[in-house]
Scaffold this active site. Structure first.
Site, PDB file in Angstrom:
ATOM      1  N   SER A 165      23.092 -32.608  36.557  1.00  0.00           N
ATOM      2  CA  SER A 165      23.295 -31.364  35.821  1.00  0.00           C
ATOM      3  C   SER A 165      21.916 -30.793  35.492  1.00  0.00           C
ATOM      4  CB  SER A 165      24.046 -31.648  34.508  1.00  0.00           C
ATOM      5  OG  SER A 165      23.971 -30.550  33.627  1.00  0.00           O
ATOM      6  N   TYR A 184      26.243 -36.477  26.632  1.00  0.00           N
ATOM      7  CA  TYR A 184      26.291 -35.911  27.994  1.00  0.00           C
ATOM      8  C   TYR A 184      24.874 -35.769  28.568  1.00  0.00           C
ATOM      9  CZ  TYR A 184      27.547 -32.620  31.752  1.00  0.00           C
ATOM     10  OH  TYR A 184      27.724 -31.999  32.976  1.00  0.00           O
TER      11      TYR A 184
HETATM   12  P1  NAD Z   1      36.284 -31.150  36.027  1.00  0.00           P
HETATM   13  O1  NAD Z   1      36.750 -31.488  34.665  1.00  0.00           O
HETATM   14  O2  NAD Z   1      36.976 -30.105  36.805  1.00  0.00           O
HETATM   15  O3  NAD Z   1      36.234 -32.462  36.921  1.00  0.00           O
HETATM   16  C1  NAD Z   1      35.869 -33.708  36.428  1.00  0.00           C
HETATM   17  C2  NAD Z   1      36.445 -34.743  37.350  1.00  0.00           C
HETATM   18  O4  NAD Z   1      36.078 -36.057  36.878  1.00  0.00           O
HETATM   19  C3  NAD Z   1      37.964 -34.711  37.380  1.00  0.00           C
HETATM   20  O5  NAD Z   1      38.377 -34.776  38.717  1.00  0.00           O
HETATM   21  C4  NAD Z   1      38.390 -35.976  36.650  1.00  0.00           C
HETATM   22  O6  NAD Z   1      39.572 -36.521  37.150  1.00  0.00           O
HETATM   23  C5  NAD Z   1      37.202 -36.877  36.961  1.00  0.00           C
HETATM   24  N1  NAD Z   1      37.118 -38.002  36.047  1.00  0.00           N
HETATM   25  C6  NAD Z   1      36.948 -37.992  34.702  1.00  0.00           C
HETATM   26  N2  NAD Z   1      36.933 -39.248  34.229  1.00  0.00           N
HETATM   27  C7  NAD Z   1      37.096 -40.081  35.294  1.00  0.00           C
HETATM   28  C8  NAD Z   1      37.160 -41.468  35.459  1.00  0.00           C
HETATM   29  N3  NAD Z   1      37.068 -42.314  34.410  1.00  0.00           N
HETATM   30  N4  NAD Z   1      37.315 -41.976  36.707  1.00  0.00           N
HETATM   31  C9  NAD Z   1      37.431 -41.152  37.773  1.00  0.00           C
HETATM   32  N5  NAD Z   1      37.365 -39.814  37.674  1.00  0.00           N
HETATM   33  C10 NAD Z   1      37.203 -39.290  36.450  1.00  0.00           C
HETATM   34  O7  NAD Z   1      34.731 -30.776  35.851  1.00  0.00           O
HETATM   35  P2  NAD Z   1      33.604 -30.402  36.919  1.00  0.00           P
HETATM   36  O8  NAD Z   1      32.846 -29.274  36.350  1.00  0.00           O
HETATM   37  O9  NAD Z   1      34.171 -30.266  38.275  1.00  0.00           O
HETATM   38  O10 NAD Z   1      32.671 -31.697  36.804  1.00  0.00           O
HETATM   39  C11 NAD Z   1      32.318 -32.493  37.931  1.00  0.00           C
HETATM   40  C12 NAD Z   1      30.915 -33.031  37.728  1.00  0.00           C
HETATM   41  O11 NAD Z   1      29.984 -31.951  37.732  1.00  0.00           O
HETATM   42  C13 NAD Z   1      30.701 -33.785  36.416  1.00  0.00           C
HETATM   43  O12 NAD Z   1      29.873 -34.913  36.648  1.00  0.00           O
HETATM   44  C14 NAD Z   1      29.962 -32.761  35.563  1.00  0.00           C
HETATM   45  O13 NAD Z   1      29.148 -33.374  34.586  1.00  0.00           O
HETATM   46  C15 NAD Z   1      29.125 -32.073  36.625  1.00  0.00           C
HETATM   47  N6  NAD Z   1      28.617 -30.756  36.225  1.00  0.00           N
HETATM   48  C16 NAD Z   1      29.460 -29.707  36.032  1.00  0.00           C
HETATM   49  C17 NAD Z   1      28.925 -28.472  35.665  1.00  0.00           C
HETATM   50  C18 NAD Z   1      29.777 -27.267  35.461  1.00  0.00           C
HETATM   51  O14 NAD Z   1      29.237 -26.233  35.028  1.00  0.00           O
HETATM   52  N7  NAD Z   1      31.066 -27.288  35.753  1.00  0.00           N
HETATM   53  C19 NAD Z   1      27.552 -28.328  35.491  1.00  0.00           C
HETATM   54  C20 NAD Z   1      26.725 -29.425  35.684  1.00  0.00           C
HETATM   55  C21 NAD Z   1      27.271 -30.630  36.060  1.00  0.00           C
END
Ligand code: NAD
Length: 268
Positions: free
Chosen positions: A153, A166
């Site tokens: 991130s 986080y």
């Molecule tokens: P999201 O909530 O859509 O997806 C998160 C995913 O993680 C889901 O598929 C969920 O099932 C899975 N998950 C959660 N706990 C779990 C576990 N214990 N075991 C297996 N799977 C698990 O959110 P997203 O935005 O798609 O996030 C995906 C990644 O991207 C994360 O690591 C998040 O920190 C990172 N991220 C997202 C953003 C953003 O702006 N959306 C920015 C920076 C980083």
């Protein structure tokens, strides 16, 4: 077959039932990879990702596992080897937030985020690396023995009050990724991170669900648009390909300029 193709490669994407993970899984499948779609709870959503991949002519199956649980991770890799023999690409994407003011943050909020976001990446990477080291390079498949992509991130470098668990997990991923890359490079294993900025997914829906919230968010994004899972998917597919064969041990930020400190654009 051009060098961008992932044809014949086996890929595991954690948290691939939603958001960025789904976008990455679809992009890897489009490039020709066979997918394991990992999910934590939402089987219907994981089945939907599988179905979209199959409809487009790809190969995928869904598998439930909590990435913070060692035995479940090992069982998931065993199933992957049963179905596809080996692994070529791991995308450590699963992650969540448990937000709180620092002084009110419970140990459970701290540990849940560290366990899933950081320890989960350790557990999955260790299993994949074991197989990459055992098997080595298969020239007709890829120049590398294996590729690990860590979803980090912008908060691996931008501090984030109200979200210290986080931010600490993402800072931890940065050094996990770099140290793995250093140790595993002699085995021809590449390890890289993607540092997304604001991507439109369920994790941050409160930041884009109303026009006011979105406008406030966009003050942090010089390029003035919110990112989409497809943006990250295209980057992940390229990073996994031999086009990116000389990239290891670094984070590629994909953030519309969020790490450019836009607050300083007008003299600070
Ligand atoms: P999201 O909530 O859509 O997806 C998160 C995913 O993680 C889901 O598929 C969920 O099932 C899975 N998950 C959660 N706990 C779990 C576990 N214990 N075991 C297996 N799977 C698990 O959110 P997203 O935005 O798609 O996030 C995906 C990644 O991207 C994360 O690591 C998040 O920190 C990172 N991220 C997202 C953003 C953003 O702006 N959306 C920015 C920076 C980083």
């Amino acid at each position: 077959m051009n060098s961008y193709s992932l044809y014949g490669q086996s890929a595991l994407v954690t948290g691939a039932d939603s958001g960025i993970g789904k976008g990455v899984a679809l992009a890897l499948a489009q490039a020709g990879a066979k997918l394991l779609i990992n999910y934590a709870h939402n089987q219907a959503a994981a089945d939907q990702t599988v179905s979209e991949i199959k409809t487009a002519g790809g190969q995928a199956f869904a598998y439930q596992a909590d990435v913070s649980h060692e035995a479940q991770v090992q069982a998931m890799f065993a199933e992957l080897y049963k179905q596809y023999d080996t692994i070529d690409i791991l995308v450590n994407n699963a992650g969540l937030q448990k937000d709180s003011k620092f002084v009110d943050m419970t140990l459970d909020q701290w540990q849940t985020v560290i366990n899933i976001n950081l320890t989960g990446q350790f557990l999955c990477s260790r299993e994949a690396a074991k197989e990459f080291v055992r098997r080595g390079v298969v020239e007709r498949v890829s120049r590398a023995a294996g590729k690990i992509i860590c979803m980090s991130s912008v908060h691996e470098v931008i501090p984030w009050g109200g979200h210290v668990n986080y931010a600490a997990s993402k800072g931890g991923i940065m050094m996990l990724m770099k140290s793995m890359a250093q140790e595993l490079a002699p085995h021809k294993i590449r390890v890289v991170s993607i540092g997304p900025g604001a991507i439109q997914t369920p994790i941050n829906h409160s930041a884009w669900e109303t026009p006011d919230a979105l406008n406030k968010l966009l003050t942090l994004v010089p390029y003035n648009r919110i990112g989409q899972p497809e943006d990250i998917g295209k980057l992940a597919a390229w990073l996994a390909s031999d086009e990116a064969d000389y990239i290891t041990g670094t984070t590629i930020f994909m953030d519309g300029g969020m790490t450019l400190y836009p607050g300083f654009s007008d003299n600070g």
